[in-house]
Design a protein around this motif. Structure first.
Motif, PDB file in Angstrom:
ATOM      1  N   MET A 136       0.828  -1.208   0.000  1.00 39.04           N
ATOM      2  CA  MET A 136       0.000   0.000   0.000  1.00 39.04           C
ATOM      3  C   MET A 136       0.863   1.259   0.000  1.00 39.04           C
ATOM      4  SD  MET A 136      -3.079  -0.928   2.623  1.00 39.04           S
ATOM      5  CE  MET A 136      -4.640  -1.562   1.991  1.00 39.04           C
ATOM      6  N   VAL A 182       1.816   2.201  -3.506  1.00 36.15           N
ATOM      7  CA  VAL A 182       0.749   2.855  -4.283  1.00 36.15           C
ATOM      8  C   VAL A 182       0.567   4.293  -3.817  1.00 36.15           C
ATOM      9  CG1 VAL A 182      -1.691   2.778  -4.913  1.00 36.15           C
ATOM     10  CG2 VAL A 182      -0.417   0.639  -4.632  1.00 36.15           C
ATOM     11  N   LYS A 183       0.599   4.492  -2.519  1.00 36.52           N
ATOM     12  CA  LYS A 183       0.470   5.850  -1.970  1.00 36.52           C
ATOM     13  C   LYS A 183       1.551   6.753  -2.543  1.00 36.52           C
ATOM     14  CE  LYS A 183       2.489   7.112   1.631  1.00 36.52           C
ATOM     15  NZ  LYS A 183       3.095   7.300   2.971  1.00 36.52           N
ATOM     16  N   TYR A 220     -13.708   2.866  -5.300  1.00 38.62           N
ATOM     17  CA  TYR A 220     -12.282   2.545  -5.417  1.00 38.62           C
ATOM     18  C   TYR A 220     -11.979   1.049  -5.390  1.00 38.62           C
ATOM     19  CZ  TYR A 220     -11.257   1.285  -0.538  1.00 38.62           C
ATOM     20  OH  TYR A 220     -11.188   0.642   0.674  1.00 38.62           O
ATOM     21  N   SER A 221     -12.892   0.242  -4.885  1.00 34.23           N
ATOM     22  CA  SER A 221     -12.625  -1.200  -4.836  1.00 34.23           C
ATOM     23  C   SER A 221     -13.596  -2.013  -5.687  1.00 34.23           C
ATOM     24  CB  SER A 221     -12.699  -1.692  -3.383  1.00 34.23           C
ATOM     25  OG  SER A 221     -13.993  -1.468  -2.842  1.00 34.23           O
ATOM     26  N   TYR A 225      -7.099  -3.112 -12.891  1.00 38.95           N
ATOM     27  CA  TYR A 225      -6.165  -2.467 -11.958  1.00 38.95           C
ATOM     28  C   TYR A 225      -5.171  -1.558 -12.664  1.00 38.95           C
ATOM     29  CZ  TYR A 225      -7.833  -6.224  -8.845  1.00 38.95           C
ATOM     30  OH  TYR A 225      -8.599  -7.100  -8.120  1.00 38.95           O
ATOM     31  N   TYR A 242      -5.860   3.672  -8.086  1.00 43.93           N
ATOM     32  CA  TYR A 242      -6.863   3.610  -7.026  1.00 43.93           C
ATOM     33  C   TYR A 242      -7.557   2.243  -7.011  1.00 43.93           C
ATOM     34  CZ  TYR A 242      -6.421   8.564  -5.914  1.00 43.93           C
ATOM     35  OH  TYR A 242      -5.934   9.791  -5.515  1.00 43.93           O
ATOM     36  N   TYR A 286      -6.176  -0.546  -8.093  1.00 41.80           N
ATOM     37  CA  TYR A 286      -5.197  -1.501  -7.565  1.00 41.80           C
ATOM     38  C   TYR A 286      -5.104  -1.373  -6.048  1.00 41.80           C
ATOM     39  CZ  TYR A 286      -0.858  -4.047  -6.764  1.00 41.80           C
ATOM     40  OH  TYR A 286       0.081  -4.939  -6.290  1.00 41.80           O
ATOM     41  N   PHE A 287      -5.146  -0.138  -5.579  1.00 36.20           N
ATOM     42  CA  PHE A 287      -5.173   0.073  -4.131  1.00 36.20           C
ATOM     43  C   PHE A 287      -6.439  -0.541  -3.541  1.00 36.20           C
ATOM     44  CE2 PHE A 287      -6.161   2.518  -0.279  1.00 36.20           C
ATOM     45  CZ  PHE A 287      -4.970   2.379   0.414  1.00 36.20           C
TER      46      PHE A 287
END
Length: 600
Positions: free
Chosen positions: A314, A317-318, A419-420, A476, A480, A482-483
């Protein structure tokens, strides 16, 4: 060699060949008889099981028992269920493994596992003393059916009459549920107060005196177009009487009891270990849902390890997005980012899921040789249960005429965070539960009882494994999303920690909520709902990560040992073709496939 000797040798060879053929024919005949007897036993197990659980038949598309609702809480029913599992366990053990084919041997092993785990479940009082909770109990299933938009058909006059018979049985169950809850209170079995307060409004909703607003009156508001007016009138009157004189009084009594006496007696503690035999019950739940012998301590430590690993991903990605701040601050940023809540209407959210499917279709051909014929659809979760519900998949009918259904709770479309959504679709729909369940139901080589089995370690493990296929399926590409996949995996890793934390390490509800807030990007309201879900059904939340890790382990093992011979489509065939089985049996099957593939 003399002619006479040659003739004698030829005669001897002919004689022994004849004996061998006779022996072979006898063996084949015996094996055929064994198979016939064995398969008859499996069929009897399935058919008797439908009588004991007619709701399962309904959701499978089998309409023979749509009028039936046995009192699952009665002593008579529980005694009959115990006898059923005991009897078929004894029957299965009569068949020696050497006389069975590989498929039959697998069916025997699955049947024995099924009988043993259910007999173990019946040894605890939880199923009778906790008949109702906010998420898992049968009253919520009946609410789905009562809507007229689920598995119970409302197409003919008989369909409408049949439902009324089923409701009569259900009303008896509601009355027994109240008495069982009272017994449970006296014996120390009572839900935590934080769960009871979620049950109360669900019960209250069913006491609505305005028929047009009462869920159980819904079917008469959606008559088929070809219904004669006289039938409409008669059925409407009968349903009004059913709701007003049977359904509402039963719910009113249960609501009054639950909101007063039961709530006042509610536990202030969190974990299941605080009830009688709670420690042993949690061990059982771990075995039931993971289909392994793992301990709570092992699972807790595994969870901590996975949380640390996923946190590291994570962070990457951030940093890629360019967010300045720590991971917890990034979680809050994702939760509140208005760009990730772009919709105002539920249909826009549903359409987005269909768009995800279109995007991944070309790559599905590469990863999956077999695809189900059963259709699927995305629908909004019913309002009566939406606030406490998670996204879920309901299987299509066995004959494929009713589509598999992916339910999405959308209490407020303007606050729905997307986002998911890619990982969610992979999990609940394709290639997750829809592929796994539909391919099982369509597999003609499986006996009927295995077509409708669902072991959470396998089923939820496959669905979470499916989320990891996103990049291979062309998804992905947005960081976002992918996160979101990492967030969904973190969500399942966190479950290993908080479920064992609450039920094994004496964590409070509040401590579990705080741990989730610190380690995942789910909104607080969603986290609270999830924690209370784990409280209501200990151990279920463990199955996802345990199953996923086992399937990933088996894939990596196959890739390593087979090298160039490894084909991802064939691996997926091997995992899916046997249907839902305990993880130990899946590992045994994959190991045999690897060994065969090496020799080919």
């Amino acid at each position: 060699m003399k002619i006479k000797q040659i003739i004698l040798i030829v005669l001897a060879i002919t004689f022994f060949a004849s004996c061998k053929n006779e022996s072979s024919e006898k063996d084949n005949s015996e094996n055929s008889n064994v198979s016939a007897d064995f398969n008859m036993m499996l069929n009897n197990y399935y058919e008797e099981g439908l009588i004991l659980n007619p709701l399962k038949a309904t959701f499978s598309g089998d309409t023979r028992y749509n009028n039936s609702f046995p009192n699952f809480l009665s002593d008579q029913y529980i005694s009959g269920l115990t006898n059923y599992y005991t009897r078929f366990k004894e029957e299965a053990l009569k068949f020696e493994d050497a006389t069975l084919t590989d498929t039959e041997k697998m069916s025997k092993d699955v049947l024995l596992w099924e009988c043993n785990i259910n007999l173990e479940t019946l040894s605890f009082k939880n199923s009778t003393h906790f008949p109702i909770d906010q998420m898992w109990s049968v009253n919520l299933v009946m609410g789905q059916l009562a809507s007229g938009k689920s598995a119970q058909p409302f197409q003919t006059v008989d369909d409408y009459k049949i439902w009324m018979e089923r409701v009569d049985g259900y009303v008896d169950w509601l009355k027994t549920a109240e008495s069982r809850m009272k017994e449970g209170m006296a014996a120390g079995y009572v839900l935590p107060k934080s769960l009871i307060v979620k049950v109360i409004p669900q019960l209250k909703a069913m006491t609505e005196p305005n028929l047009d607003k009462n869920l159980f009156f819904s079917p008469v508001k959606n008559f088929p177009d070809d219904f004669p007016e006289e039938d409409k009138k008669a059925i409407t009157e009968a349903y009004a009487e059913m709701v007003l004189k049977k359904v509402i009084p039963a719910y009113q009594s249960l609501y009054t009891f639950t909101s007063e006496e039961y709530l006042n007696s509610g536990r202030t503690t969190t974990g299941i270990e605080d009830i009688p035999n709670g420690k042993d019950y949690y061990k059982h739940q771990i075995k039931l849902y993971t289909t392994t012998e793992m301990t709570a301590e092992e699972i807790h430590e595994l969870g901590l390890s996975e949380v640390a690993r996923i946190s590291s991903e994570m962070e990457k990605v951030k940093n890629e997005i360019g967010f300045k701040g720590n991971l917890q601050e990034f979680f809050n940023f994702v939760r509140t980012n208005k760009d990730l809540t772009p919709y105002s209407k539920p249909q826009q959210i549903i359409d987005n899921f269909y768009a995800i499917h279109e995007k991944m279709k070309p790559k599905l051909e590469e990863l999956f040789d077999n695809k189900p014929k059963t259709a699927f659809e995305v629908v909004q979760t019913e309002k009566f249960r939406e606030k406490s519900a998670s996204a879920q998949y309901n299987p299509g009918s066995l004959d494929g005429t009713r589509a598999g259904r992916f339910y999405v709770p959308i209490p407020d479309a303007s606050e729905y965070n997307i986002y998911s959504d890619e990982s969610l679709f992979l999990h609940e729909a394709i290639p997750g539960h829809h592929y796994q369940i539909s391919l099982t139901q369509e597999n003609e080589d499986l006996p009927m009882f295995r077509k409708t089995l669902f072991y959470s370690g396998y089923g939820e493990g496959w669905a979470l494994y499916s989320e990891s296929l996103g990049k291979e399926l062309g998804l992905y590409t947005d960081p976002y999303q992918y996160f979101g996949m990492l967030g969904a995996e973190m969500h399942r890793a966190v479950r290993l920690v908080v479920d064992t934390g609450m039920h094994y390490k004496d964590w409070t509800r509040e401590e579990a909520i705080e741990y989730c807030l610190q380690n995942e990007a789910e909104p607080e309201a969603g986290i609270i709902s999830e924690i209370e879900r784990y409280m209501a059904n200990p151990g279920q939340a463990l199955s996802y990560k345990i199953g996923q890790l086992k399937i990933l382990e088996l894939r990596h093992k196959a890739e390593k040992e087979l090298g160039d011979k490894f084909k991802i489509g064939e691996f997926h065939n091997q995992v899916l073709e046997t249907g839902s089985i305990p993880l130990e049996l899946l590992e045994y099957k994959i190991d045999k496939w690897i060994a065969r593939s090496k020799q080919s």
